[in-house]
Design an enzyme around this catalytic site. Structure first.
Site, PDB file in Angstrom:
ATOM      1  N   SER A 121       0.837  -1.197   0.000  1.00 17.10           N
ATOM      2  CA  SER A 121       0.000   0.000   0.000  1.00 17.10           C
ATOM      3  C   SER A 121       0.873   1.250   0.000  1.00 17.10           C
ATOM      4  O   SER A 121       2.073   1.187   0.239  1.00 17.10           O
ATOM      5  CB  SER A 121      -0.927   0.002   1.218  1.00 17.10           C
ATOM      6  OG  SER A 121      -1.799   1.116   1.178  1.00 17.10           O
ATOM      7  N   LYS A 171      -4.334  -6.869   3.626  1.00 17.15           N
ATOM      8  CA  LYS A 171      -4.403  -5.848   2.577  1.00 17.15           C
ATOM      9  C   LYS A 171      -5.829  -5.710   2.035  1.00 17.15           C
ATOM     10  O   LYS A 171      -6.285  -4.604   1.718  1.00 17.15           O
ATOM     11  CB  LYS A 171      -3.440  -6.196   1.450  1.00 17.15           C
ATOM     12  CG  LYS A 171      -3.444  -5.199   0.270  1.00 17.15           C
ATOM     13  CD  LYS A 171      -3.073  -3.787   0.724  1.00 17.15           C
ATOM     14  CE  LYS A 171      -2.664  -2.886  -0.438  1.00 17.15           C
ATOM     15  NZ  LYS A 171      -3.650  -2.750  -1.500  1.00 17.15           N
ATOM     16  N   HIS A 174      -7.757  -3.734   4.525  1.00 17.93           N
ATOM     17  CA  HIS A 174      -7.242  -2.369   4.407  1.00 17.93           C
ATOM     18  C   HIS A 174      -7.941  -1.635   3.265  1.00 17.93           C
ATOM     19  O   HIS A 174      -8.389  -0.489   3.409  1.00 17.93           O
ATOM     20  CB  HIS A 174      -5.722  -2.423   4.167  1.00 17.93           C
ATOM     21  CG  HIS A 174      -5.126  -1.171   3.611  1.00 17.93           C
ATOM     22  ND1 HIS A 174      -5.229  -0.823   2.274  1.00 17.93           N
ATOM     23  CD2 HIS A 174      -4.392  -0.190   4.192  1.00 17.93           C
ATOM     24  CE1 HIS A 174      -4.603   0.317   2.062  1.00 17.93           C
ATOM     25  NE2 HIS A 174      -4.075   0.725   3.208  1.00 17.93           N
ATOM     26  N   ASN A 175      -8.063  -2.287   2.109  1.00 13.60           N
ATOM     27  CA  ASN A 175      -8.680  -1.643   0.963  1.00 13.60           C
ATOM     28  C   ASN A 175     -10.177  -1.443   1.161  1.00 13.60           C
ATOM     29  O   ASN A 175     -10.752  -0.462   0.677  1.00 13.60           O
ATOM     30  CB  ASN A 175      -8.403  -2.445  -0.307  1.00 13.60           C
ATOM     31  CG  ASN A 175      -7.000  -2.215  -0.827  1.00 13.60           C
ATOM     32  OD1 ASN A 175      -6.099  -1.878  -0.070  1.00 13.60           O
ATOM     33  ND2 ASN A 175      -6.794  -2.429  -2.104  1.00 13.60           N
ATOM     34  N   GLU A 178     -10.481   1.576   3.144  1.00 18.38           N
ATOM     35  CA  GLU A 178     -10.190   2.700   2.247  1.00 18.38           C
ATOM     36  C   GLU A 178     -11.443   3.120   1.486  1.00 18.38           C
ATOM     37  O   GLU A 178     -11.704   4.320   1.315  1.00 18.38           O
ATOM     38  CB  GLU A 178      -9.088   2.273   1.286  1.00 18.38           C
ATOM     39  CG  GLU A 178      -8.662   3.302   0.267  1.00 18.38           C
ATOM     40  CD  GLU A 178      -7.631   2.722  -0.686  1.00 18.38           C
ATOM     41  OE1 GLU A 178      -7.902   2.692  -1.903  1.00 18.38           O
ATOM     42  OE2 GLU A 178      -6.561   2.283  -0.212  1.00 18.38           O
TER      43      GLU A 178
END
Length: 298
Positions: A121, A171, A174-175, A178
């Protein structure tokens, strides 16, 4: 340690430069000759074929894939497998679905090849100057690679999260987060735009990004965007999604975890590309039928 980097898109190209600057020996390969020419001009060793790439690597091969998720990864693994021997290492630095990563780990393990997932990231700037790196895989192999991950990451921006697939799982979440954060920021600026005040959006973003609770790299991106185009007149309000939000929601369903904000953010992206607005037409028609409410004709 010499790294064979496959994929010179926006992230891969910058990652190659990051590695070079940090003293990592890297050989870069891409399908298009133009991208290889560009990276060679930046002082990175290039390879114009897979044969050349593997000839330039050490006896023990370490290959970093920086390519789109899905079938592209499987196809590339199939292409490089004949070049790999037992104890070689493949690192997937893209946004692969963690279940695919687990499957690939198991398949390569049967051939004695190690597979490590490295969710990366920070955008193109992070890839260039210091990424946030979320890693999963066999601990002994990740420990061996940790100098590489630390070198290309910002301070405290590298973490090992456990078994194969864990890095891509972290990840993925995380996205998903986001998606929710970006949607909230966008909606906030929509309220500002609808007000009676003549507000400088770039200044708002700048102030919010200095000491406020919502200070973030995303707010910095908003400031940069408004500085270039004060009302974003050159941009259409259509937002793509690359899959990670959907994967996060599907996992939440499987795990029976409530994530309404992330779900709404993904649906908002879908709606942004809906030019027909058929559901809105149905609602308008119903209101007209039962209450005689006005409808807007084309």
């Amino acid at each position: 340690m010499k790294i064979g980097l496959i994929g010179l898109g926006k992230m891969g190209f910058n990652l190659a430069l990051n590695m070079k600057d940090k003293g990592v020996s890297v050989v870069a390969y891409n399908r298009s000759k133009e991208s290889i020419d560009r990276i060679v001009n930046e002082g990175v060793t290039g390879a114009y074929s897979l044969d050349e790439l593997f000839e330039k690597l050490d006896n023990r091969k370490i290959v970093w894939l920086m390519i789109p998720s899905g079938k592209t990864v499987d196809d590339m693994i199939g292409q490089i497998l004949p070049y790999l021997n037992k104890n070689d290492i493949v690192i997937d630095g893209g946004n692969s679905f963690y279940q695919d990563t687990i499957r690939r780990f198991q398949e390569l393990k049967q051939a004695g090849i190690h597979y490590v997932d490295a969710g990366t990231s920070g955008g193109t700037s992070g890839a260039r100057y210091g990424a946030c790196t979320m890693v999963g895989g066999e601990k002994a192999i990740v420990d061996e690679l940790s100098p590489l991950f630390k070198a290309i990451s910002v301070e405290d921006g590298f973490g090992y999260f456990g078994a194969p697939g864990a890095g891509h799982f972290v990840k993925m979440v995380h996205n998903g987060i986001e998606y929710g954060m970006m949607q909230a920021i966008g909606e906030g600026f929509d309220v500002l735009r609808a007000s009676q005040f003549d507000i400088d959006y770039a200044q708002v973003a700048k102030v919010w990004n200095h000491g406020s609770i919502i200070e973030s790299s995303l707010m910095n991106d908003v400031q940069n965007a408004f500085s270039k185009d004060s009302n974003l007149n050159a941009i259409q309000g259509m937002v793509d999604d690359s899959g990670e939000g959907q994967w996060t929601i599907e996992e939440a369903f499987r795990l029976k975890v409530s994530i309404p904000v992330i779900t709404s953010a993904l649906f908002a992206r879908y709606k942004s590309k809906d030019q027909l607005k058929f559901s809105e037409k149905v609602v308008a028609a119903m209101r007209n039928e039962f209450g005689g409410h006005a409808v807007y004709k084309k």
